[in-house]
Every structure is written in C-alpha cells, then in structure tokens.
Motif scaffolding. Structure first.
Motif, PDB file in Angstrom:
ATOM      1  N   THR A 266      -4.979   4.948  -4.477  1.00  0.00           N
ATOM      2  CA  THR A 266      -6.389   5.344  -4.536  1.00  0.00           C
ATOM      3  C   THR A 266      -7.205   4.426  -3.631  1.00  0.00           C
ATOM      4  O   THR A 266      -6.808   3.296  -3.327  1.00  0.00           O
ATOM      5  N   MET A 267      -8.364   4.910  -3.226  1.00  0.00           N
ATOM      6  CA  MET A 267      -9.222   4.101  -2.368  1.00  0.00           C
ATOM      7  C   MET A 267      -9.656   2.826  -3.089  1.00  0.00           C
ATOM      8  O   MET A 267      -9.727   1.753  -2.480  1.00  0.00           O
ATOM      9  N   GLU A 268      -9.894   2.932  -4.385  1.00  0.00           N
ATOM     10  CA  GLU A 268     -10.325   1.761  -5.160  1.00  0.00           C
ATOM     11  C   GLU A 268      -9.242   0.675  -5.171  1.00  0.00           C
ATOM     12  O   GLU A 268      -9.532  -0.510  -4.978  1.00  0.00           O
ATOM     13  N   GLU A 269      -7.996   1.105  -5.385  1.00  0.00           N
ATOM     14  CA  GLU A 269      -6.878   0.144  -5.398  1.00  0.00           C
ATOM     15  C   GLU A 269      -6.714  -0.502  -4.020  1.00  0.00           C
ATOM     16  O   GLU A 269      -6.542  -1.720  -3.903  1.00  0.00           O
TER      17      GLU A 269
ATOM     18  N   TRP B 205       0.843  -1.192   0.000  1.00  0.00           N
ATOM     19  CA  TRP B 205       0.000   0.000   0.000  1.00  0.00           C
ATOM     20  C   TRP B 205       0.887   1.254   0.000  1.00  0.00           C
ATOM     21  O   TRP B 205       1.186   1.835   1.045  1.00  0.00           O
ATOM     22  N   ALA B 206       1.336   1.668  -1.178  1.00  0.00           N
ATOM     23  CA  ALA B 206       2.107   2.912  -1.339  1.00  0.00           C
ATOM     24  C   ALA B 206       3.354   2.950  -0.459  1.00  0.00           C
ATOM     25  O   ALA B 206       3.680   3.978   0.139  1.00  0.00           O
ATOM     26  N   GLN B 207       4.042   1.817  -0.370  1.00  0.00           N
ATOM     27  CA  GLN B 207       5.273   1.741   0.417  1.00  0.00           C
ATOM     28  C   GLN B 207       6.422   1.221  -0.449  1.00  0.00           C
ATOM     29  O   GLN B 207       6.193   0.539  -1.445  1.00  0.00           O
ATOM     30  N   PRO B 208       7.675   1.504  -0.064  1.00  0.00           N
ATOM     31  CA  PRO B 208       8.828   1.133  -0.899  1.00  0.00           C
ATOM     32  C   PRO B 208       9.331  -0.299  -0.675  1.00  0.00           C
ATOM     33  O   PRO B 208      10.514  -0.557  -0.721  1.00  0.00           O
ATOM     34  N   TYR B 209       8.423  -1.208  -0.402  1.00  0.00           N
ATOM     35  CA  TYR B 209       8.808  -2.612  -0.227  1.00  0.00           C
ATOM     36  C   TYR B 209       7.716  -3.490  -0.820  1.00  0.00           C
ATOM     37  O   TYR B 209       6.589  -3.050  -1.009  1.00  0.00           O
ATOM     38  N   ASP B 210       8.034  -4.740  -1.112  1.00  0.00           N
ATOM     39  CA  ASP B 210       7.030  -5.693  -1.578  1.00  0.00           C
ATOM     40  C   ASP B 210       6.493  -6.489  -0.401  1.00  0.00           C
ATOM     41  O   ASP B 210       7.149  -6.607   0.639  1.00  0.00           O
ATOM     42  N   LEU B 211       5.294  -7.030  -0.580  1.00  0.00           N
ATOM     43  CA  LEU B 211       4.724  -7.948   0.401  1.00  0.00           C
ATOM     44  C   LEU B 211       4.960  -9.369  -0.086  1.00  0.00           C
ATOM     45  O   LEU B 211       4.743  -9.667  -1.268  1.00  0.00           O
ATOM     46  N   TYR B 212       5.385 -10.240   0.809  1.00  0.00           N
ATOM     47  CA  TYR B 212       5.656 -11.630   0.443  1.00  0.00           C
ATOM     48  C   TYR B 212       4.753 -12.561   1.251  1.00  0.00           C
ATOM     49  O   TYR B 212       4.531 -12.326   2.447  1.00  0.00           O
ATOM     50  N   LEU B 213       4.258 -13.590   0.597  1.00  0.00           N
ATOM     51  CA  LEU B 213       3.405 -14.562   1.282  1.00  0.00           C
ATOM     52  C   LEU B 213       4.302 -15.515   2.068  1.00  0.00           C
ATOM     53  O   LEU B 213       4.799 -16.512   1.562  1.00  0.00           O
ATOM     54  N   PHE B 214       4.516 -15.155   3.319  1.00  0.00           N
ATOM     55  CA  PHE B 214       5.449 -15.838   4.211  1.00  0.00           C
ATOM     56  C   PHE B 214       4.652 -16.502   5.332  1.00  0.00           C
ATOM     57  O   PHE B 214       3.910 -15.845   6.049  1.00  0.00           O
ATOM     58  N   GLN B 215       4.754 -17.821   5.448  1.00  0.00           N
ATOM     59  CA  GLN B 215       4.014 -18.569   6.471  1.00  0.00           C
ATOM     60  C   GLN B 215       2.520 -18.243   6.432  1.00  0.00           C
ATOM     61  O   GLN B 215       1.870 -18.063   7.462  1.00  0.00           O
ATOM     62  N   ASN B 216       2.007 -18.125   5.219  1.00  0.00           N
ATOM     63  CA  ASN B 216       0.576 -17.891   4.968  1.00  0.00           C
ATOM     64  C   ASN B 216       0.062 -16.509   5.386  1.00  0.00           C
ATOM     65  O   ASN B 216      -1.135 -16.320   5.571  1.00  0.00           O
ATOM     66  N   PHE B 217       0.972 -15.544   5.550  1.00  0.00           N
ATOM     67  CA  PHE B 217       0.503 -14.173   5.729  1.00  0.00           C
ATOM     68  C   PHE B 217       1.388 -13.239   4.913  1.00  0.00           C
ATOM     69  O   PHE B 217       2.521 -13.576   4.556  1.00  0.00           O
ATOM     70  N   TRP B 218       0.843 -12.064   4.580  1.00  0.00           N
ATOM     71  CA  TRP B 218       1.558 -11.100   3.734  1.00  0.00           C
ATOM     72  C   TRP B 218       2.506 -10.278   4.600  1.00  0.00           C
ATOM     73  O   TRP B 218       2.097  -9.359   5.301  1.00  0.00           O
ATOM     74  N   CYS B 219       3.758 -10.651   4.553  1.00  0.00           N
ATOM     75  CA  CYS B 219       4.783 -10.002   5.385  1.00  0.00           C
ATOM     76  C   CYS B 219       5.580  -9.004   4.551  1.00  0.00           C
ATOM     77  O   CYS B 219       6.044  -9.337   3.453  1.00  0.00           O
ATOM     78  N   PRO B 220       5.743  -7.775   5.038  1.00  0.00           N
ATOM     79  CA  PRO B 220       6.606  -6.835   4.330  1.00  0.00           C
ATOM     80  C   PRO B 220       8.005  -7.441   4.174  1.00  0.00           C
ATOM     81  O   PRO B 220       8.548  -7.998   5.138  1.00  0.00           O
ATOM     82  N   GLY B 221       8.588  -7.313   2.979  1.00  0.00           N
ATOM     83  CA  GLY B 221       9.909  -7.883   2.738  1.00  0.00           C
ATOM     84  C   GLY B 221      10.939  -7.420   3.745  1.00  0.00           C
ATOM     85  O   GLY B 221      11.811  -8.181   4.155  1.00  0.00           O
ATOM     86  N   ILE B 222      10.808  -6.165   4.191  1.00  0.00           N
ATOM     87  CA  ILE B 222      11.769  -5.610   5.145  1.00  0.00           C
ATOM     88  C   ILE B 222      11.576  -6.174   6.557  1.00  0.00           C
ATOM     89  O   ILE B 222      12.385  -5.915   7.447  1.00  0.00           O
TER      90      ILE B 222
END
Length: 328
Positions: free
Chosen positions: A182-185, A25-42
């Motif tokens: 955007t709110m839609e995204e 969500w508008a942040q400089p990192y990707d989200l990774y599906l880690f142990q079945n949850f979306w964990c920020p790469g950092i």
C-alpha cells in the motif's frame, strides 16, 4: 577442499545472518543494513564481489551512478550516446535502437557472477570507453574507482517523485504470489530510508559531497534540471567526459539527435524496449518505462504526506547546499 566460490558463499551467508534486516517493497527478498545502506539480500554477494574484484579500472572508464528510480535508464542512454558520439555519428544504426540501455551500460554489481577470471577477462576486452552503471552508494564503491581518474556521472531525483516512481515500479514487478504494497506502507518505509540502496538522503549526499570536493571526478545531476534544459546538460556531460561537441556538430543537429533518440517517448516506443525480459530477476523491459514526468507526485500525495516528507528533506539535507524546487 572447498572451492574458493564455496568459501566465499559461506562467508557471505554468515555476514548476511549477522546484519539487521527489514522487509522490502513487495519483493521476495529481505533488505539488510550492509555498510550503512539497505542492500537487497540477493545483491550482497554481488556488491561484495564488485568491491573485491573490480581492480583494473581504466582512466577512460565512466560509471553512471544513481539511486533507484531516479532516471537511471535515461542517464544511461544519454551517457552512452554522448561518450560514443564519434563512434556512432549516424543515429540510423545506433545500438540504442536494438539494445536496452541496461545491456549497453551494465550494472557493475552484477559483473562478477560465475567464473571471476572469465568476468575480469570479459571486462578487460570491452570497447573503450567502458561505461558501467551502479546503484551502490559512493562510500561503498571500490577503492579502485575512488582512487582512479575514471569519471562518475550521478543522477538523483526530487524525493517526492522518486517515492511515487518507486512505489509504482515495485508493485508492477512484484511476484504474483505477493500482495501489493500500500502507499501508506511504502511511504512509511521511504520516510525511514528503507528502500533498496537507501537511505535516499545518504545516497544523494555521498555523491553530492564528492562532486563538491572533486568536481572533475563526479558530475552531479538532478532529473528535474535535465528535463528542464536537456540541451545544456547534454553539452555539460560531454565536456565533463572530455568529448565536447564541436561547433560543426552542434550546428548540424548532433545534440538534438541524441536528445531525441534518448527521449522517454522514443525509448518507450522502441520495439526492443516493449518486449522481453532483462536482468537477474527477469524484469519485463517495458516495466522500466512509466511516465517520465516531473511533478507527478501531486496526483498521489495528501497534505499530511507532503508536510511530513518536506520536513524530512529539510532535516536530512540541511546545511549541505543540496535542495529541490517544489514542483507544485
């Protein structure tokens, strides 16, 4: 020979590259599906270290768990004040007046950066009761926490308000170089469970199910209930933590003093929370305080958004016993 830290970093890097990823969500990192949850790469390395090295859990430890943007700062302040109400009977010199709740109740995920042995020593020397925070889902907590007698206080929030709070927050703290989401995204991502530490439904259900199976271990709170009858739930938290208020304390206004000290209005107005930055990303302290209301989603949602999220809430929480009152 490679250092242990270097080996761990290489392993973390390989792990991250192997995981499914999504844009945040508008942040400089990707989200990774880690142990079945979306964990920020950092955060993956931090969560890994937390799971691996947080072994010396004390029975007196308290872990304040939350899904992001569910009232984390409020429940941290309340839990700290309640657990320490014998230590700080006078609120005139209370630590919350000069220290942000995130500093008094540090996130466990970020307690093992730098030299591991130094961090373990630091944690072992903390004043008891040690109170920590976490956004990690229950299923990914270290075994040491799950198998100990430490207490978990969990707070969740109506998904409608949780979404609005998250959307406003992530756009507020985003780097200037990135466009606003955007709110839609954001809504599309939220409906698909894609948000830091999401899906929100599995995060809530993990702690909810454990609170039913082991009520002496996990106290499950809803932000809305806490807002509606703060006095009742403050007493409930104190009893759960094994430090109930005496009749004398109640009649002398100790509970009301704690509620006032930790109130959104008071916390937002304290000088310590108006300026300065905190955390690894250097987030402005003032950005943690927006409105602190329930039902604000009605000012943002279209009828189709309301219909879609209502259907998802019904589907995901069906049969669990967990539900939320409509705020409209």
């Amino acid at each position: 020979m490679a250092s242990m830290g270097g080996i761990q970093e290489n392993e973390d890097e390989k792990l991250i590259l192997s995981l499914p990823k999504e844009k945040p969500w508008a942040q400089p990192y990707d989200l990774y599906l880690f142990q079945n949850f979306w964990c920020p790469g950092i955060h993956i390395q931090a969560v890994n270290r937390f799971q691996k090295y947080f072994e010396a859990v004390k029975d007196s430890d308290v872990v304040v768990a939350s899904f992001p943007k569910s009232g984390t700062i409020w429940i941290k302040a309340l839990t700290f004040s309640i657990a320490n109400h014998h230590r700080f009977p006078s609120l005139e010199n209370h630590p919350l007046l000069t220290t942000n709740p995130h500093e008094l109740v540090p996130f466990l995920e970020f307690s093992f950066g730098g030299n591991i042995q130094d961090q373990i020593l630091h944690l072992s020397n903390m004043t008891e009761p040690r109170i920590f925070g976490t956004h990690t889902p229950f299923t990914s907590l270290p075994k040491s926490i799950k198998e100990s007698n430490c207490k978990l206080v969990y707070i969740c929030r109506d998904p409608f308000d949780n979404f609005v709070s998250a959307w406003n927050y992530f756009n507020k703290v985003k780097p200037m170089s990135l466009p606003a989401l955007t709110m839609e995204e954001a809504f599309e991502k939220y409906c698909n469970g894609i948000m830091d530490y999401g899906p929100w439904w599995s995060h809530m259900l993990g702690y909810w199910n454990e609170s039913i199976a082991n009520p002496n271990k996990v106290l499950f709170l809803k932000y809305e209930d806490l807002k509606e009858d703060t006095n009742f739930h403050v007493k409930r938290i104190a009893e759960f933590l094994g430090c109930p208020f005496t009749q004398k304390e109640e009649s002398s206004g100790v509970i009301q003093s704690i509620i006032k000290l930790c109130s959104f209005e008071n916390m937002k107005d304290l000088e310590v929370n108006k300026s300065g930055k905190i955390g690894r990303g250097g987030i402005e302290k003032k950005d943690f305080f927006r409105k602190g209301e329930k039902g604000d989603w009605v000012n943002y949602f279209t009828p189709s958004m309301q219909e879609k999220l209502s259907a998802i809430v019904e589907e995901k929480l069906s049969g669990s016993g967990l539900s939320f009152k409509k705020c409209s």
